[in-house]
Design a protein around this motif. Sequence first.
Motif, PDB file in Angstrom:
ATOM      1  N   PHE A  98       0.825  -1.207   0.000  1.00 43.79           N
ATOM      2  CA  PHE A  98       0.000   0.000   0.000  1.00 43.79           C
ATOM      3  C   PHE A  98       0.859   1.258   0.000  1.00 43.79           C
ATOM      4  O   PHE A  98       0.564   2.232  -0.707  1.00 43.79           O
ATOM      5  N   GLY A  99       1.928   1.253   0.793  1.00 48.58           N
ATOM      6  CA  GLY A  99       2.795   2.421   0.860  1.00 48.58           C
ATOM      7  C   GLY A  99       3.468   2.725  -0.464  1.00 48.58           C
ATOM      8  O   GLY A  99       3.473   3.873  -0.936  1.00 48.58           O
ATOM      9  N   ALA A 148      -2.003   2.289  14.687  1.00 49.61           N
ATOM     10  CA  ALA A 148      -1.239   1.984  13.471  1.00 49.61           C
ATOM     11  C   ALA A 148      -0.771   3.269  12.801  1.00 49.61           C
ATOM     12  O   ALA A 148       0.359   3.349  12.275  1.00 49.61           O
ATOM     13  N   LEU A 149      -1.606   4.306  12.830  1.00 55.28           N
ATOM     14  CA  LEU A 149      -1.266   5.571  12.182  1.00 55.28           C
ATOM     15  C   LEU A 149      -0.175   6.311  12.951  1.00 55.28           C
ATOM     16  O   LEU A 149       0.765   6.858  12.357  1.00 55.28           O
ATOM     17  N   ILE A 150      -0.277   6.336  14.271  1.00 51.84           N
ATOM     18  CA  ILE A 150       0.754   6.995  15.091  1.00 51.84           C
ATOM     19  C   ILE A 150       2.110   6.327  14.861  1.00 51.84           C
ATOM     20  O   ILE A 150       3.135   7.002  14.682  1.00 51.84           O
ATOM     21  N   GLY A 151       2.111   4.999  14.869  1.00 49.06           N
ATOM     22  CA  GLY A 151       3.359   4.275  14.632  1.00 49.06           C
ATOM     23  C   GLY A 151       3.948   4.586  13.273  1.00 49.06           C
ATOM     24  O   GLY A 151       5.169   4.757  13.126  1.00 49.06           O
ATOM     25  N   ALA A 152       3.071   4.691  12.252  1.00 55.61           N
ATOM     26  CA  ALA A 152       3.564   4.982  10.905  1.00 55.61           C
ATOM     27  C   ALA A 152       4.160   6.377  10.822  1.00 55.61           C
ATOM     28  O   ALA A 152       5.193   6.601  10.178  1.00 55.61           O
ATOM     29  N   TYR A 153       3.543   7.345  11.505  1.00 49.63           N
ATOM     30  CA  TYR A 153       4.040   8.726  11.443  1.00 49.63           C
ATOM     31  C   TYR A 153       5.308   8.935  12.266  1.00 49.63           C
ATOM     32  O   TYR A 153       5.941   9.996  12.163  1.00 49.63           O
ATOM     33  N   LEU A 154       5.704   7.945  13.041  1.00 53.10           N
ATOM     34  CA  LEU A 154       6.981   8.065  13.748  1.00 53.10           C
ATOM     35  C   LEU A 154       8.155   8.116  12.777  1.00 53.10           C
ATOM     36  O   LEU A 154       9.233   8.606  13.108  1.00 53.10           O
ATOM     37  N   ILE A 166       9.553   3.031   3.023  1.00 55.91           N
ATOM     38  CA  ILE A 166       8.283   2.367   3.337  1.00 55.91           C
ATOM     39  C   ILE A 166       8.481   1.213   4.316  1.00 55.91           C
ATOM     40  O   ILE A 166       7.659   1.009   5.226  1.00 55.91           O
ATOM     41  N   CYS A 167       9.525   0.451   4.136  1.00 49.93           N
ATOM     42  CA  CYS A 167       9.763  -0.695   5.025  1.00 49.93           C
ATOM     43  C   CYS A 167       9.907  -0.233   6.472  1.00 49.93           C
ATOM     44  O   CYS A 167       9.351  -0.855   7.387  1.00 49.93           O
ATOM     45  N   LEU A 168      10.622   0.851   6.683  1.00 48.64           N
ATOM     46  CA  LEU A 168      10.789   1.398   8.029  1.00 48.64           C
ATOM     47  C   LEU A 168       9.442   1.857   8.594  1.00 48.64           C
ATOM     48  O   LEU A 168       9.125   1.629   9.766  1.00 48.64           O
ATOM     49  N   THR A 169       8.643   2.490   7.742  1.00 47.97           N
ATOM     50  CA  THR A 169       7.312   2.942   8.163  1.00 47.97           C
ATOM     51  C   THR A 169       6.436   1.760   8.555  1.00 47.97           C
ATOM     52  O   THR A 169       5.714   1.809   9.557  1.00 47.97           O
ATOM     53  N   SER A 170       6.492   0.685   7.779  1.00 46.71           N
ATOM     54  CA  SER A 170       5.688  -0.509   8.068  1.00 46.71           C
ATOM     55  C   SER A 170       6.083  -1.122   9.403  1.00 46.71           C
ATOM     56  O   SER A 170       5.223  -1.485  10.217  1.00 46.71           O
ATOM     57  N   LEU A 171       7.371  -1.257   9.634  1.00 49.64           N
ATOM     58  CA  LEU A 171       7.843  -1.855  10.892  1.00 49.64           C
ATOM     59  C   LEU A 171       7.473  -0.986  12.095  1.00 49.64           C
ATOM     60  O   LEU A 171       7.085  -1.503  13.149  1.00 49.64           O
TER      61      LEU A 171
END
Length: 369
Positions: A98-99, A148-154, A166-171
């Motif tokens: 998706f990313g 999930a959104l807060i974690g992604a925006y980190l 994207i991989c870092l965002t997913s993890l």
Amino acid sequence: MGKKSLFVTYLLWLFGGFFGLHHLYLGRDFHALIWWMFAGGYFGIGLIRDLWRIPEYVKDANEDNSYMVQLAEKMRKYPKPPSGTVRYFGQVTVSDAFGYLVIGAIPRELLPEMLIPFISSIFAPIAVAVGVYLIGNIGRHEGTFSSALIGAYLSFPVYYIYDAPICLTSLASLSYFNSTSKKWRRASKPKKSLPRRLTFLFLCGLIYLSLWSSWLYFNCTIVTRDQEPVKCRDAAKHFFKSPIWKEFVFVLGEIRKTMQEHGWKEVWRSFIEAFDPTGEKNALKVLDLDGSPTQQEITTRYRKLSREWHPDKHKNLEQKQLAQERFIEIQQAYEILSKIKSDRIAQNVRDRSAEEDTVNQPAYKHDDL
């Protein structure tokens, strides 16, 4: 009333599994959506896994007593749902997909280059969070979209350092989601009407296809033999003017004409012949022969090419190897054509013999008088 059938579920798996129809039937809408978007769960892998998982899914949908007892025992044993390998892999894979899709769909040619990192950092984490949330809320697991959104925006600052982390965002999204909000779904989801469910799936599918369309139109490129990038949209326009497309249209016209004049049987016969099942057309091409050559013409051509391509006549190692392959190909072509010619002669003899027997057979027997 309302009980889900194991037979119907397997039937829908068989005829609509790639579109997630069996999951839709069982009320597993997120599951159905993922199966439709990823062609049966990562190109059919999830669909195969469903073969032995479907009985459990049906028991879950029907809240079977034995299943609910086992589920309650599992919940007591694990206060928090364990992170299974399949679900973890699914969350990472879907959120990554998706990313990257969102980043690929950004119309870069319409935007200033300096805005690309900012737009990517805003929308890519949202897409990643959607992937983590969807997979994380399948079955008896659940969690909040906000986590999930807060974690992604980190990972927001990293987009100004790397092009597409994207991989870092997913993890980051997955880790925050699992650590802060993942829990057991102890009660069944509230029942929703079928039109409402289908409307939700339709809107999700529309957004998904829109992203793919944007990527295909704005950013999809192919590389020519000269290493020159060409937009897919331009290549598509040129394709419909290309010789291969014109040839295809011509063949379709010939098929339609043959069908109108001779019917489907003749079309099917021509279709089978086009595949050259006997190897005759290729053998004629190898020996450079046309039409229906005689056995003498086949033999003459075979002897000439065999002498020309005999490996002993070539000294260079590379040429010798090429000659060896060509020599074997010529021999095989000769054997194919000779066998076909022999079979046809034998068939003609049998046909003439059958005709002669029919002609010589008396119109009536003596006993019939």
